[in-house]
Design a protein around this motif. Structure first.
Motif, PDB file in Angstrom:
ATOM      1  N   LEU A  11       0.853  -1.189   0.000  1.00 10.40           N
ATOM      2  CA  LEU A  11       0.000   0.000   0.000  1.00 10.40           C
ATOM      3  C   LEU A  11       0.886   1.235   0.000  1.00 10.40           C
ATOM      4  O   LEU A  11       2.031   1.183   0.445  1.00 10.40           O
ATOM      5  N   HIS A  12       0.349   2.346  -0.486  1.00 13.75           N
ATOM      6  CA  HIS A  12       1.085   3.596  -0.319  1.00 13.75           C
ATOM      7  C   HIS A  12       0.163   4.678   0.225  1.00 13.75           C
ATOM      8  O   HIS A  12      -1.067   4.548   0.206  1.00 13.75           O
ATOM      9  N   ALA A  13       0.779   5.744   0.724  1.00 11.45           N
ATOM     10  CA  ALA A  13       0.052   6.777   1.466  1.00 11.45           C
ATOM     11  C   ALA A  13      -0.308   7.984   0.615  1.00 11.45           C
ATOM     12  O   ALA A  13      -0.744   9.003   1.152  1.00 11.45           O
ATOM     13  N   ASN A  14      -0.106   7.881  -0.702  1.00  7.79           N
ATOM     14  CA  ASN A  14      -0.385   9.016  -1.594  1.00  7.79           C
ATOM     15  C   ASN A  14       0.446  10.241  -1.234  1.00  7.79           C
ATOM     16  O   ASN A  14      -0.025  11.377  -1.327  1.00  7.79           O
ATOM     17  N   GLY A  15       1.685   9.993  -0.802  1.00  6.55           N
ATOM     18  CA  GLY A  15       2.581  11.108  -0.520  1.00  6.55           C
ATOM     19  C   GLY A  15       3.152  11.072   0.883  1.00  6.55           C
ATOM     20  O   GLY A  15       2.544  10.553   1.820  1.00  6.55           O
ATOM     21  N   LYS A  16       4.335  11.641   1.005  1.00  8.91           N
ATOM     22  CA  LYS A  16       5.078  11.642   2.266  1.00  8.91           C
ATOM     23  C   LYS A  16       4.291  12.275   3.412  1.00  8.91           C
ATOM     24  O   LYS A  16       4.299  11.784   4.541  1.00  8.91           O
ATOM     25  N   ASP A  17       3.582  13.367   3.116  1.00 11.90           N
ATOM     26  CA  ASP A  17       2.881  14.096   4.173  1.00 11.90           C
ATOM     27  C   ASP A  17       1.740  13.291   4.781  1.00 11.90           C
ATOM     28  O   ASP A  17       1.259  13.612   5.872  1.00 11.90           O
ATOM     29  N   ASN A  18       1.287  12.256   4.079  1.00 10.80           N
ATOM     30  CA  ASN A  18       0.156  11.452   4.558  1.00 10.80           C
ATOM     31  C   ASN A  18       0.584  10.170   5.259  1.00 10.80           C
ATOM     32  O   ASN A  18      -0.272   9.391   5.691  1.00 10.80           O
ATOM     33  N   LEU A  19       1.892   9.944   5.363  1.00 17.00           N
ATOM     34  CA  LEU A  19       2.357   8.635   5.831  1.00 17.00           C
ATOM     35  C   LEU A  19       1.949   8.350   7.275  1.00 17.00           C
ATOM     36  O   LEU A  19       1.582   7.223   7.612  1.00 17.00           O
ATOM     37  N   LYS A  20       1.994   9.356   8.132  1.00 14.37           N
ATOM     38  CA  LYS A  20       1.598   9.132   9.526  1.00 14.37           C
ATOM     39  C   LYS A  20       0.135   8.713   9.616  1.00 14.37           C
ATOM     40  O   LYS A  20      -0.217   7.763  10.323  1.00 14.37           O
ATOM     41  N   LYS A  21      -0.741   9.420   8.886  1.00 12.14           N
ATOM     42  CA  LYS A  21      -2.165   9.070   8.894  1.00 12.14           C
ATOM     43  C   LYS A  21      -2.377   7.671   8.325  1.00 12.14           C
ATOM     44  O   LYS A  21      -3.214   6.906   8.811  1.00 12.14           O
ATOM     45  N   ALA A  22      -1.604   7.346   7.285  1.00  9.13           N
ATOM     46  CA  ALA A  22      -1.750   6.036   6.648  1.00  9.13           C
ATOM     47  C   ALA A  22      -1.344   4.909   7.596  1.00  9.13           C
ATOM     48  O   ALA A  22      -1.997   3.864   7.647  1.00  9.13           O
ATOM     49  N   LEU A  23      -0.270   5.114   8.354  1.00  5.82           N
ATOM     50  CA  LEU A  23       0.176   4.084   9.292  1.00  5.82           C
ATOM     51  C   LEU A  23      -0.883   3.845  10.365  1.00  5.82           C
ATOM     52  O   LEU A  23      -1.169   2.698  10.733  1.00  5.82           O
ATOM     53  N   LYS A  24      -1.489   4.918  10.838  1.00  3.52           N
ATOM     54  CA  LYS A  24      -2.571   4.765  11.820  1.00  3.52           C
ATOM     55  C   LYS A  24      -3.767   4.048  11.197  1.00  3.52           C
ATOM     56  O   LYS A  24      -4.417   3.217  11.843  1.00  3.52           O
ATOM     57  N   ALA A  25      -4.061   4.358   9.919  1.00  3.71           N
ATOM     58  CA  ALA A  25      -5.182   3.714   9.231  1.00  3.71           C
ATOM     59  C   ALA A  25      -4.947   2.219   9.078  1.00  3.71           C
ATOM     60  O   ALA A  25      -5.882   1.410   9.186  1.00  3.71           O
ATOM     61  N   VAL A  26      -3.702   1.837   8.822  1.00  9.42           N
ATOM     62  CA  VAL A  26      -3.370   0.417   8.716  1.00  9.42           C
ATOM     63  C   VAL A  26      -3.709  -0.302  10.012  1.00  9.42           C
ATOM     64  O   VAL A  26      -4.315  -1.384  10.009  1.00  9.42           O
ATOM     65  N   PHE A  27      -3.361   0.310  11.135  1.00 10.79           N
ATOM     66  CA  PHE A  27      -3.623  -0.352  12.414  1.00 10.79           C
ATOM     67  C   PHE A  27      -5.102  -0.341  12.783  1.00 10.79           C
ATOM     68  O   PHE A  27      -5.575  -1.243  13.476  1.00 10.79           O
ATOM     69  N   ARG A  28      -5.833   0.641  12.302  1.00  5.97           N
ATOM     70  CA  ARG A  28      -7.287   0.595  12.503  1.00  5.97           C
ATOM     71  C   ARG A  28      -7.892  -0.567  11.717  1.00  5.97           C
ATOM     72  O   ARG A  28      -8.844  -1.212  12.160  1.00  5.97           O
ATOM     73  N   ALA A  29      -7.322  -0.835  10.539  1.00  8.98           N
ATOM     74  CA  ALA A  29      -7.849  -1.895   9.680  1.00  8.98           C
ATOM     75  C   ALA A  29      -7.467  -3.287  10.160  1.00  8.98           C
ATOM     76  O   ALA A  29      -8.139  -4.268   9.827  1.00  8.98           O
ATOM     77  N   VAL A  30      -6.392  -3.376  10.930  1.00 11.88           N
ATOM     78  CA  VAL A  30      -5.890  -4.681  11.369  1.00 11.88           C
ATOM     79  C   VAL A  30      -6.974  -5.500  12.072  1.00 11.88           C
ATOM     80  O   VAL A  30      -7.083  -6.719  11.881  1.00 11.88           O
ATOM     81  N   GLU A  31      -7.792  -4.833  12.865  1.00 12.70           N
ATOM     82  CA  GLU A  31      -8.824  -5.547  13.617  1.00 12.70           C
ATOM     83  C   GLU A  31      -9.888  -6.153  12.706  1.00 12.70           C
ATOM     84  O   GLU A  31     -10.633  -7.038  13.126  1.00 12.70           O
TER      85      GLU A  31
END
Length: 241
Positions: A61-81
């Motif tokens: 997956l990618h975060a659509n840009g460097k500035d979004n990476l923190k939000k994307a990492l949090k989104a990944v962990f929300r999806a894990v469940e």
């Protein structure tokens, strides 16, 4: 099936990592693997690319840009469940830039998302999941007219140097540096390489992927050396072996 995730900054990063994983670790793309993934409503994340090898599913997956990476990492962990099979490993790769410690960056990002990561053996553990952070561009590079900015394009510039493409661009690099009255960034060098190779694509992603694939076919030993020098081999062995 064991599920692993790889989170990257953007499309060019995917174009860089995908041929390496497919060629060196024998994964193959599979749309069927993506059908079970719970990412459809996560706007912070790109559409997943699913790779399968035996009983392992590796999702890129990618975060659509460097500035979004923190939000994307949090989104990944929300999806894990929501996963039927919880991921065992999550790799996250970002440009080093001025960040001195990628592990601490990942740890603070997860803490800000309400998670409690534990540092163990150079990785992070969250609820039994191993998080493997990797800093892209942490290599030694010395060239008179090029700023060694620690990013993906520095790795591409290093590859071009090893493959001798860079020496053929020396005059162009020197002249452009004089015209701009500054050193060139690695991104500048990649645009010169695109011109030299008569690349007509809409984005640099295609150039990166074509360049990597060509080198794997024609000079696999050079890529092997590059993987060791850049630290990529250790990272890829952890997420894709």
């Amino acid at each position: 099936m064991e599920v692993r995730l790889l989170l990257l900054e953007g499309r060019t990063d995917v174009s860089f990592f995908l041929p390496l994983i497919k060629e060196f670790y024998r994964f193959r793309e599979s749309n069927a693997g993506c059908e079970i993934l719970p990412f459809s409503k996560d706007k912070e994340l790109s559409r997943p690319i699913c790779l399968i090898k035996y009983k392992t599913l590796l999702v890129i997956l990618h975060a659509n840009g460097k500035d979004n990476l923190k939000k994307a990492l949090k989104a990944v962990f929300r999806a894990v469940e929501r996963f039927e099979d919880r991921p065992t490993i999550i790799g996250v790769a970002r440009d080093v830039d001025t960040e001195e410690n990628i592990l601490n960056w990942a740890k603070s990002t997860l803490q800000a998302g309400g998670f409690e990561p534990e540092v163990k053996n150079g990785y992070l553990l969250v609820n039994g999941i191993t998080i493997v952070p990797f800093g892209i561009g942490d290599v030694t590079f010395d060239a008179k007219d090029i700023e060694p900015k620690k990013e993906l394009e520095l790795l591409m510039t290093l590859l071009a140097k090893k493959e001798s493409n860079l020496s053929r661009l020396e005059n162009s690099i020197s002249q452009l540096s004089k015209d701009l009255e500054r050193k060139l960034t690695p991104k500048d060098v990649m645009h010169l390489l695109a011109i030299a190779r008569n690349y007509k694509g809409d984005s640099m992603s295609g150039l990166y992927r074509n360049f990597i694939e060509k080198l794997i076919r024609e000079n696999r030993g050079l890529i092997e050396e590059f993987l060791d020098e850049s630290g990529l081999r250790t990272f890829l062995e952890t997420i894709a072996r």
